[in-house]
Design an enzyme around this catalytic site. Structure first.
Site, PDB file in Angstrom:
ATOM      1  N   ASP A 104       6.706  29.590  -9.112  1.00 34.91           N
ATOM      2  CA  ASP A 104       6.550  28.166  -8.802  1.00 34.91           C
ATOM      3  C   ASP A 104       6.754  27.325 -10.069  1.00 34.91           C
ATOM      4  O   ASP A 104       7.422  26.281 -10.047  1.00 34.91           O
ATOM      5  CB  ASP A 104       5.160  27.919  -8.219  1.00 34.91           C
ATOM      6  CG  ASP A 104       4.885  26.451  -7.974  1.00 34.91           C
ATOM      7  OD1 ASP A 104       5.512  25.867  -7.072  1.00 34.91           O
ATOM      8  OD2 ASP A 104       4.041  25.884  -8.695  1.00 34.91           O
TER       9      ASP A 104
ATOM     10  N   GLU B  29      10.406  31.691  -4.731  1.00 34.43           N
ATOM     11  CA  GLU B  29       9.709  31.543  -6.014  1.00 34.43           C
ATOM     12  C   GLU B  29       9.343  32.899  -6.620  1.00 34.43           C
ATOM     13  O   GLU B  29       9.528  33.119  -7.825  1.00 34.43           O
ATOM     14  CB  GLU B  29       8.462  30.683  -5.824  1.00 34.43           C
ATOM     15  CG  GLU B  29       8.788  29.247  -5.449  1.00 34.43           C
ATOM     16  CD  GLU B  29       7.563  28.418  -5.096  1.00 34.43           C
ATOM     17  OE1 GLU B  29       7.630  27.188  -5.237  1.00 34.43           O
ATOM     18  OE2 GLU B  29       6.542  29.004  -4.667  1.00 34.43           O
TER      19      GLU B  29
ATOM     20  N   GLU C 204       4.641  34.742  -7.105  1.00 32.93           N
ATOM     21  CA  GLU C 204       4.888  33.395  -6.580  1.00 32.93           C
ATOM     22  C   GLU C 204       4.272  32.345  -7.495  1.00 32.93           C
ATOM     23  O   GLU C 204       4.871  31.287  -7.742  1.00 32.93           O
ATOM     24  CB  GLU C 204       4.310  33.270  -5.171  1.00 32.93           C
ATOM     25  CG  GLU C 204       4.492  31.902  -4.543  1.00 32.93           C
ATOM     26  CD  GLU C 204       3.397  31.574  -3.556  1.00 32.93           C
ATOM     27  OE1 GLU C 204       3.230  30.373  -3.253  1.00 32.93           O
ATOM     28  OE2 GLU C 204       2.695  32.496  -3.102  1.00 32.93           O
TER      29      GLU C 204
END
Length: 229
Positions: free
Chosen positions: A50, A121, A46
């Site tokens: 991102d 993400e 993640e």
């Protein structure tokens, strides 16, 4: 796990076998499930995802709107990369149906919106690690380009707190009241859960990585219950 990877690749429109399929399994694994089963979670992916998603949004905005000022570009990036948008995309494409969630969270709908956004993400990070940046860029672009257009035209509205406040003042003559219900996770990765009440009755709950985003999600869920959105 081959079946879940196959389903995920189908969701993403990829017909090529991944060299590192375990990344896709990790990308779907929330920490609650990981802790219960002794497997890796999506958190590291993640973190990488991102940045990838944020870059695609920023680059697309930069390219498509050459006259847009930096401040407006930042607003578009913040809106399109927000939890509500990424969560909605996850649900629209069926990604949310593939997430591994632990028993402790299965009955807690308040945390799911944030998780679905995270998984979007982490999945893009797993795609990057398997197939490279160019393919990942195209996938993110295709999934988010309509949202970018909507954000530039102010069609996406996320100030749910203001919307709820205006409605409750008009209908009931009172302001909504927000309360922190739960705060969990390590200091660097807090998740907040807020409730919102009107005339003492709780109308919605929401979670987020910040108190503000959790309050916005609570207001959004309250408005849904009131059939205002």
């Amino acid at each position: 796990m081959k079946e879940i990877v196959h389903k995920l690749l189908k969701v993403l429109g990829i017909d090529e076998a991944p060299p590192f399929p375990h990344y896709f399994v990790w990308a779907l694994t929330h920490s609650s499930y990981a802790n219960e089963n002794g497997v890796p979670s999506y958190e590291r992916l993640e973190f990488l995802g991102d940045t990838i998603v944020g870059f695609v949004i920023a680059h697309q905005t930069f390219e498509k709107f050459p006259n847009m000022a930096e401040g407006e570009m930042a607003k578009v990036k913040a809106v399109v990369g927000s939890e509500p948008v990424l969560s909605d995309i996850s649900k629209e494409i069926g990604l949310s149906d593939l997430v591994f969630i632990g028993r402790s969270l299965r009955s807690s709908e308040d945390s799911l919106e944030s998780i679905f956004a995270d998984v979007f993400e982490s999945t893009m990070a797993a795609t990057f690690l398997n197939f490279g940046f160019e393919k990942t860029y195209v996938i993110v672009k295709e999934l988010l380009e309509e949202k970018i257009e909507d954000a530039t035209q102010k069609k996406i509205f996320f100030d749910y707190k203001t919307m709820l406040q205006e409605y409750t003042q008009e209908e009931y003559g009172v302001l909504p009241e927000y309360e922190l219900v739960e705060e969990k996770g390590p200091a660097h990765k807090k998740v907040y859960i807020f409730s919102v009440a009107v005339n003492g009755e709780i109308y919605g709950k929401g979670s987020g990585k910040s108190k503000k985003s959790a309050e916005q999600m609570a207001a959004k869920n309250a408005l849904k219950r009131m059939r205002k959105i």
